[in-house]
Design an enzyme around this catalytic site. Structure first.
Site, PDB file in Angstrom:
ATOM      1  N   SER A   1      -3.948   9.541   0.384  1.00 50.83           N
ATOM      2  CA  SER A   1      -3.307  11.092  -1.065  1.00 50.83           C
ATOM      3  C   SER A   1      -4.079  11.084  -1.674  1.00 50.83           C
ATOM      4  CB  SER A   1      -1.733  10.012  -0.975  1.00 50.83           C
ATOM      5  OG  SER A   1      -2.496   8.286  -1.329  1.00 50.83           O
TER       6      SER A   1
ATOM      7  N   LYS B   1     -15.273  -6.534  -2.485  1.00 52.72           N
ATOM      8  CA  LYS B   1     -16.260  -4.874  -1.767  1.00 52.72           C
ATOM      9  C   LYS B   1     -17.198  -6.016  -1.064  1.00 52.72           C
ATOM     10  CE  LYS B   1     -13.835  -1.607  -2.819  1.00 52.72           C
ATOM     11  NZ  LYS B   1     -12.903  -0.775  -1.786  1.00 52.72           N
TER      12      LYS B   1
ATOM     13  N   TYR C   1     -13.533  -6.858  -8.164  1.00 52.25           N
ATOM     14  CA  TYR C   1     -13.312  -6.047  -7.684  1.00 52.25           C
ATOM     15  C   TYR C   1     -14.449  -5.871  -6.771  1.00 52.25           C
ATOM     16  CZ  TYR C   1     -14.417  -0.702  -6.647  1.00 52.25           C
ATOM     17  OH  TYR C   1     -14.374   0.227  -5.499  1.00 52.25           O
TER      18      TYR C   1
ATOM     19  N   ASP D   1       1.999  -0.427   1.964  1.00 43.43           N
ATOM     20  CA  ASP D   1       1.490  -0.641   0.783  1.00 43.43           C
ATOM     21  C   ASP D   1       0.677  -1.583   2.040  1.00 43.43           C
ATOM     22  OD1 ASP D   1       0.021  -3.175   0.069  1.00 43.43           O
ATOM     23  OD2 ASP D   1       2.176  -3.777  -1.042  1.00 43.43           O
TER      24      ASP D   1
HETATM   25  P1  NAP Z   1      -8.322   6.980  -5.562  1.00 44.27           P
HETATM   26  O1  NAP Z   1      -8.574   8.192  -5.931  1.00 44.27           O
HETATM   27  O2  NAP Z   1      -7.658   6.346  -6.518  1.00 44.27           O
HETATM   28  O3  NAP Z   1      -6.802   6.439  -4.607  1.00 44.27           O
HETATM   29  C1  NAP Z   1      -6.220   5.234  -4.050  1.00 44.27           C
HETATM   30  C2  NAP Z   1      -6.039   5.544  -2.921  1.00 44.27           C
HETATM   31  O4  NAP Z   1      -5.754   4.482  -2.566  1.00 44.27           O
HETATM   32  C3  NAP Z   1      -4.922   6.829  -2.481  1.00 44.27           C
HETATM   33  O5  NAP Z   1      -4.922   7.456  -1.682  1.00 44.27           O
HETATM   34  C4  NAP Z   1      -3.568   5.797  -3.063  1.00 44.27           C
HETATM   35  O6  NAP Z   1      -2.220   5.870  -3.079  1.00 44.27           O
HETATM   36  C5  NAP Z   1      -4.173   4.494  -2.054  1.00 44.27           C
HETATM   37  N1  NAP Z   1      -3.048   3.102  -2.328  1.00 44.27           N
HETATM   38  C6  NAP Z   1      -3.869   1.989  -3.496  1.00 44.27           C
HETATM   39  N2  NAP Z   1      -3.418   1.027  -2.624  1.00 44.27           N
HETATM   40  C7  NAP Z   1      -2.549   0.990  -1.516  1.00 44.27           C
HETATM   41  C8  NAP Z   1      -1.854   0.440  -1.211  1.00 44.27           C
HETATM   42  N3  NAP Z   1      -1.655  -1.209  -1.550  1.00 44.27           N
HETATM   43  N4  NAP Z   1      -1.458   0.195   0.322  1.00 44.27           N
HETATM   44  C9  NAP Z   1      -1.946   1.946   0.934  1.00 44.27           C
HETATM   45  N5  NAP Z   1      -2.368   2.862   0.266  1.00 44.27           N
HETATM   46  C10 NAP Z   1      -3.070   2.277  -1.819  1.00 44.27           C
HETATM   47  O7  NAP Z   1      -9.292   6.285  -5.263  1.00 44.27           O
HETATM   48  P2  NAP Z   1     -10.843   6.651  -4.355  1.00 44.27           P
HETATM   49  O8  NAP Z   1     -11.931   7.240  -6.009  1.00 44.27           O
HETATM   50  O9  NAP Z   1     -10.548   7.831  -3.821  1.00 44.27           O
HETATM   51  O10 NAP Z   1     -11.588   5.459  -3.671  1.00 44.27           O
HETATM   52  C11 NAP Z   1     -11.340   5.508  -2.703  1.00 44.27           C
HETATM   53  C12 NAP Z   1     -11.807   4.565  -1.611  1.00 44.27           C
HETATM   54  O11 NAP Z   1     -13.399   4.609  -2.283  1.00 44.27           O
HETATM   55  C13 NAP Z   1     -12.080   2.920  -2.446  1.00 44.27           C
HETATM   56  O12 NAP Z   1     -11.656   1.445  -1.615  1.00 44.27           O
HETATM   57  C14 NAP Z   1     -12.628   2.864  -3.637  1.00 44.27           C
HETATM   58  O13 NAP Z   1     -13.046   1.135  -4.193  1.00 44.27           O
HETATM   59  C15 NAP Z   1     -14.190   3.286  -2.911  1.00 44.27           C
HETATM   60  N6  NAP Z   1     -15.148   3.093  -4.179  1.00 44.27           N
HETATM   61  C16 NAP Z   1     -14.948   4.774  -4.827  1.00 44.27           C
HETATM   62  C17 NAP Z   1     -15.724   5.261  -5.346  1.00 44.27           C
HETATM   63  C18 NAP Z   1     -15.886   6.141  -6.641  1.00 44.27           C
HETATM   64  O14 NAP Z   1     -16.865   6.452  -7.202  1.00 44.27           O
HETATM   65  N7  NAP Z   1     -14.547   6.868  -6.468  1.00 44.27           N
HETATM   66  C19 NAP Z   1     -17.197   4.339  -5.285  1.00 44.27           C
HETATM   67  C20 NAP Z   1     -17.339   3.096  -4.580  1.00 44.27           C
HETATM   68  C21 NAP Z   1     -16.079   2.645  -3.215  1.00 44.27           C
HETATM   69  P3  NAP Z   1      -1.287   5.882  -3.908  1.00 44.27           P
HETATM   70  O15 NAP Z   1      -1.839   6.756  -4.362  1.00 44.27           O
HETATM   71  O16 NAP Z   1      -0.226   6.811  -2.889  1.00 44.27           O
HETATM   72  O17 NAP Z   1      -1.029   4.621  -3.929  1.00 44.27           O
END
Ligand code: NAP
Length: 254
Positions: A21, A166, A162, A70
């Site tokens: 999303s 991971k 976290y 979820d």
């Molecule tokens: P984000 O902007 O917070 O987006 C998280 C997404 O996960 C949203 O679409 C949210 O949907 C969904 N989500 C959360 N809980 C959920 C559940 N129980 N069931 C289904 N969907 C769920 O995160 P992001 O920064 O894009 O990160 C995406 C991934 O990359 C994550 O796994 C994060 O740990 C990883 N990551 C991110 C970074 C970074 O720097 N951003 C670095 C390393 C790894 P809703 O809003 O609809 O709840």
């Protein structure tokens, strides 16, 4: 300037991107649609944002569907896979992207903070992979990409939950990769470093500068950097690559 991989096509394939999303997941979903895939967008709470992602794909001539659910809930994960098959007739690619963080130092971290992060980031990937795998095995083809993080390799203060989730995803990736390799199914993980999403934007200028000094490339990553790597891992050309963890971090932990 953002570099893309124009040669990679996912024409005729179906991809499920969990947590698409917003953030990185939304960019992956759009990029996959651009490469010709039919995309199933999963979200948990952000229905308006998810609808906007779907509309942007369909307006551009792509095919996409929305699935609320979820990932950490077993019935919901099962229903999500079922809905993709019902709509598109098949599924070829699973991107376990959904993730949350509840950052606190260990002494202040509650058992609920720990459990919740493990449930979504690790159990969610387990459930979606478990319920998609019979389809992959039957069609003798499939790609799973798990969204880990550099902190799963290095640790990070304030992120014991976290980092554990991971790191757990990396063991999960390697175990499942070995189980399904003979069925022409690959399972890999990516470990992004600092990606310019909301999390990085919330930092103070001083914190940002301190981090930038540690990144050899001198810039934060973009969601597009992550999406391009995942696109490659999801492609037919990556067919002999399995059980690997690719760091996408500008050289941070090289
Ligand atoms: P984000 O902007 O917070 O987006 C998280 C997404 O996960 C949203 O679409 C949210 O949907 C969904 N989500 C959360 N809980 C959920 C559940 N129980 N069931 C289904 N969907 C769920 O995160 P992001 O920064 O894009 O990160 C995406 C991934 O990359 C994550 O796994 C994060 O740990 C990883 N990551 C991110 C970074 C970074 O720097 N951003 C670095 C390393 C790894 P809703 O809003 O609809 O709840």
């Amino acid at each position: 300037m953002q570099q893309t991989s124009p040669g990679i096509s996912l024409e005729g394939q179906v991809a499920l991107v969990t947590g698409s999303s917003r953030g990185i997941g939304a960019v992956i979903a759009r990029r996959f649609a651009e490469a010709g895939a039919k995309v199933a967008l999963n979200y948990n709470a952000s229905v308006t944002a998810a609808t906007e992602v779907m509309d942007s794909i369909t307006t551009g001539g792509g095919d996409a569907m929305l699935i609320a659910g979820d990932v950490s809930d077993e019935v919901s994960a099962q229903e999500t896979i079922k809905a993709v098959i019902e709509r598109f007739g098949r599924v070829d690619i699973l991107i376990n992207n959904a993730g949350i963080h509840r950052d606190r130092l260990l002494l202040r971290m509650t058992p609920a903070d720990f459990d919740e992060v493990l449930q979504v980031n690790l159990r969610g990937a387990f459930l979606c992979t478990k319920y998609v795998m019979p389809h992959f095995v039957r069609q003798h083809y499939g790609r799973v990409i798990n969204m880990s993080s550099v902190v799963g390799l290095t640790g990070n203060p304030g992120q014991a939950n976290y980092a554990a989730a991971k790191a757990g995803l990396i063991g999960f990736t390697k175990a499942v990769a070995r189980e399904v390799a003979s069925r022409n199914v690959t399972v890999n993980a990516v470990a992004p470093g600092y990606i310019a999403t909301g999390m990085v934007e919330d930092l103070t200028e001083e914190q940002r500068n301190q981090i930038l000094e540690r990144i050899p490339m001198g810039r934060f990553g973009t969601s597009e950097d992550v999406a391009e790597t995942i696109l490659f891992l999801s492609s037919k050309g990556a067919g002999y690559l399995t059980g690997q963890v690719l760091t996408i971090d500008g050289g941070l932990i090289a």
